[in-house]
Design an enzyme around this catalytic site. Structure first.
Site, PDB file in Angstrom:
ATOM      1  N   ASP A  30      -1.120 -15.775  -4.546  1.00 41.19           N
ATOM      2  CA  ASP A  30      -1.390 -14.363  -4.814  1.00 41.19           C
ATOM      3  C   ASP A  30      -0.254 -13.805  -5.688  1.00 41.19           C
ATOM      4  O   ASP A  30       0.918 -14.100  -5.472  1.00 41.19           O
ATOM      5  CB  ASP A  30      -1.482 -13.575  -3.501  1.00 41.19           C
ATOM      6  CG  ASP A  30      -2.107 -12.212  -3.697  1.00 41.19           C
ATOM      7  OD1 ASP A  30      -3.244 -12.011  -3.243  1.00 41.19           O
ATOM      8  OD2 ASP A  30      -1.467 -11.339  -4.330  1.00 41.19           O
ATOM      9  N   ILE A  31      -0.626 -12.990  -6.670  1.00 40.54           N
ATOM     10  CA  ILE A  31       0.353 -12.447  -7.617  1.00 40.54           C
ATOM     11  C   ILE A  31       1.276 -11.422  -6.943  1.00 40.54           C
ATOM     12  O   ILE A  31       2.376 -11.159  -7.430  1.00 40.54           O
ATOM     13  CB  ILE A  31      -0.384 -11.829  -8.838  1.00 40.54           C
ATOM     14  CG1 ILE A  31       0.504 -11.824 -10.061  1.00 40.54           C
ATOM     15  CG2 ILE A  31      -0.928 -10.445  -8.532  1.00 40.54           C
ATOM     16  CD1 ILE A  31      -0.253 -11.578 -11.364  1.00 40.54           C
ATOM     17  N   ASN A  87     -11.392  -9.452   2.879  1.00 40.01           N
ATOM     18  CA  ASN A  87     -11.723  -8.035   2.797  1.00 40.01           C
ATOM     19  C   ASN A  87     -13.134  -7.893   2.239  1.00 40.01           C
ATOM     20  O   ASN A  87     -13.510  -8.586   1.295  1.00 40.01           O
ATOM     21  CB  ASN A  87     -10.724  -7.307   1.880  1.00 40.01           C
ATOM     22  CG  ASN A  87      -9.343  -7.228   2.495  1.00 40.01           C
ATOM     23  OD1 ASN A  87      -9.198  -6.949   3.683  1.00 40.01           O
ATOM     24  ND2 ASN A  87      -8.306  -7.482   1.703  1.00 40.01           N
ATOM     25  N   VAL A  96     -10.964  -7.086  -5.746  1.00 40.42           N
ATOM     26  CA  VAL A  96     -11.590  -8.021  -6.680  1.00 40.42           C
ATOM     27  C   VAL A  96     -12.957  -8.423  -6.125  1.00 40.42           C
ATOM     28  O   VAL A  96     -13.055  -8.945  -5.011  1.00 40.42           O
ATOM     29  CB  VAL A  96     -10.707  -9.273  -6.887  1.00 40.42           C
ATOM     30  CG1 VAL A  96     -11.385 -10.250  -7.837  1.00 40.42           C
ATOM     31  CG2 VAL A  96      -9.326  -8.878  -7.412  1.00 40.42           C
ATOM     32  N   HIS A 100     -13.014 -13.995  -1.885  1.00 40.38           N
ATOM     33  CA  HIS A 100     -11.743 -14.730  -1.796  1.00 40.38           C
ATOM     34  C   HIS A 100     -11.214 -14.655  -0.383  1.00 40.38           C
ATOM     35  O   HIS A 100     -11.347 -13.633   0.294  1.00 40.38           O
ATOM     36  CB  HIS A 100     -10.716 -14.203  -2.802  1.00 40.38           C
ATOM     37  CG  HIS A 100     -10.536 -12.717  -2.778  1.00 40.38           C
ATOM     38  ND1 HIS A 100     -11.434 -11.851  -3.366  1.00 40.38           N
ATOM     39  CD2 HIS A 100      -9.577 -11.943  -2.216  1.00 40.38           C
ATOM     40  CE1 HIS A 100     -11.028 -10.610  -3.181  1.00 40.38           C
ATOM     41  NE2 HIS A 100      -9.908 -10.631  -2.470  1.00 40.38           N
ATOM     42  N   HIS A 102      -7.844 -14.899   1.865  1.00 44.11           N
ATOM     43  CA  HIS A 102      -6.384 -14.867   1.868  1.00 44.11           C
ATOM     44  C   HIS A 102      -5.894 -15.836   2.944  1.00 44.11           C
ATOM     45  O   HIS A 102      -6.343 -15.756   4.098  1.00 44.11           O
ATOM     46  CB  HIS A 102      -5.870 -13.466   2.222  1.00 44.11           C
ATOM     47  CG  HIS A 102      -6.242 -12.381   1.253  1.00 44.11           C
ATOM     48  ND1 HIS A 102      -5.352 -11.850   0.344  1.00 44.11           N
ATOM     49  CD2 HIS A 102      -7.411 -11.717   1.058  1.00 44.11           C
ATOM     50  CE1 HIS A 102      -5.939 -10.893  -0.352  1.00 44.11           C
ATOM     51  NE2 HIS A 102      -7.202 -10.788   0.054  1.00 44.11           N
TER      52      HIS A 102
HETATM   53  P1  AMP Z   1      -8.429  -7.938  -2.147  1.00 43.66           P
HETATM   54  O1  AMP Z   1      -7.670  -6.671  -1.914  1.00 43.66           O
HETATM   55  O2  AMP Z   1      -8.857  -8.622  -0.874  1.00 43.66           O
HETATM   56  O3  AMP Z   1      -9.569  -7.773  -3.141  1.00 43.66           O
HETATM   57  O4  AMP Z   1      -7.391  -8.945  -2.768  1.00 43.66           O
HETATM   58  C1  AMP Z   1      -7.171  -9.107  -4.124  1.00 43.66           C
HETATM   59  C2  AMP Z   1      -5.905  -9.894  -4.235  1.00 43.66           C
HETATM   60  O5  AMP Z   1      -5.840 -10.450  -5.517  1.00 43.66           O
HETATM   61  C3  AMP Z   1      -4.635  -9.037  -4.043  1.00 43.66           C
HETATM   62  O6  AMP Z   1      -3.867  -9.573  -2.966  1.00 43.66           O
HETATM   63  C4  AMP Z   1      -3.923  -9.194  -5.392  1.00 43.66           C
HETATM   64  O7  AMP Z   1      -2.524  -9.240  -5.261  1.00 43.66           O
HETATM   65  C5  AMP Z   1      -4.503 -10.493  -5.922  1.00 43.66           C
HETATM   66  N1  AMP Z   1      -4.493 -10.644  -7.372  1.00 43.66           N
HETATM   67  C6  AMP Z   1      -4.891  -9.742  -8.304  1.00 43.66           C
HETATM   68  N2  AMP Z   1      -4.763 -10.252  -9.539  1.00 43.66           N
HETATM   69  C7  AMP Z   1      -4.284 -11.532  -9.381  1.00 43.66           C
HETATM   70  C8  AMP Z   1      -3.922 -12.568 -10.286  1.00 43.66           C
HETATM   71  N3  AMP Z   1      -4.065 -12.433 -11.616  1.00 43.66           N
HETATM   72  N4  AMP Z   1      -3.449 -13.724  -9.773  1.00 43.66           N
HETATM   73  C9  AMP Z   1      -3.301 -13.874  -8.449  1.00 43.66           C
HETATM   74  N5  AMP Z   1      -3.633 -12.934  -7.539  1.00 43.66           N
HETATM   75  C10 AMP Z   1      -4.099 -11.773  -8.001  1.00 43.66           C
END
Ligand code: AMP
Ligand code: ZN
Length: 112
Positions: A30-31, A87, A96, A100, A102
């Site tokens: 995760d970024i 989520n 997103v 996905h 976590h």
């Molecule tokens: P969610 O809130 O469950 O939709 O999680 C989205 C996750 O994607 C968050 O924890 C972000 O930090 C992560 N995220 C967003 N952009 C990127 C990226 N380019 N590379 C890796 N993780 C990302």
């Protein structure tokens, strides 16, 4: 999906710190990590979220848990403990719109 960030990460159009990949899924750091280990495991297939799951996705979802197990062992968090979290929708904070999982660990997590 043309404008989906996680589709782009899965097909290599957008860079990520990949930790695992196979024909069904890919996993990357995760970024914005919330814990020492914070990995996202995503299906290569564009599935918008839990609400969009169908019978044909059963294999992918089962596979994701086996990948999570493997990664938890590789990252040495299988014994100390970890959390797998998805989520779904705005109240849960889904940002997103590509399913996905976590994988969180490496520290004591707050009880939910
Ligand atoms: P969610 O809130 O469950 O939709 O999680 C989205 C996750 O994607 C968050 O924890 C972000 O930090 C992560 N995220 C967003 N952009 C990127 C990226 N380019 N590379 C890796 N993780 C990302
Ligand atoms: Zn996608």
């Amino acid at each position: 999906m043309k404008d989906c960030l996680f589709c782009k990460i899965a097909n290599g159009e957008v860079e990520s710190e990949t930790v695992y990949t196979d024909e069904l899924v890919c996993a990357f750091n995760d970024i914005n990590p919330q814990t020492p280990v914070h990995i996202l495991i995503v299906p290569r297939k564009h599935i918008e979220g839990v609400n969009a799951l169908t019978e044909e996705d059963k294999e992918i979802i089962g596979h994701i848990f086996l990948v999570a197990r493997k990664l938890s062992e590789e990252k040495s968090i299988s014994e100390s403990g970890f959390r797998i979290l998805v989520n779904s929708g705005s109240n849960a904070g889904q940002v997103v719109e590509h399913l996905h999982f976590h994988l969180l660990g490496g520290t004591r997590l707050k009880p939910i």
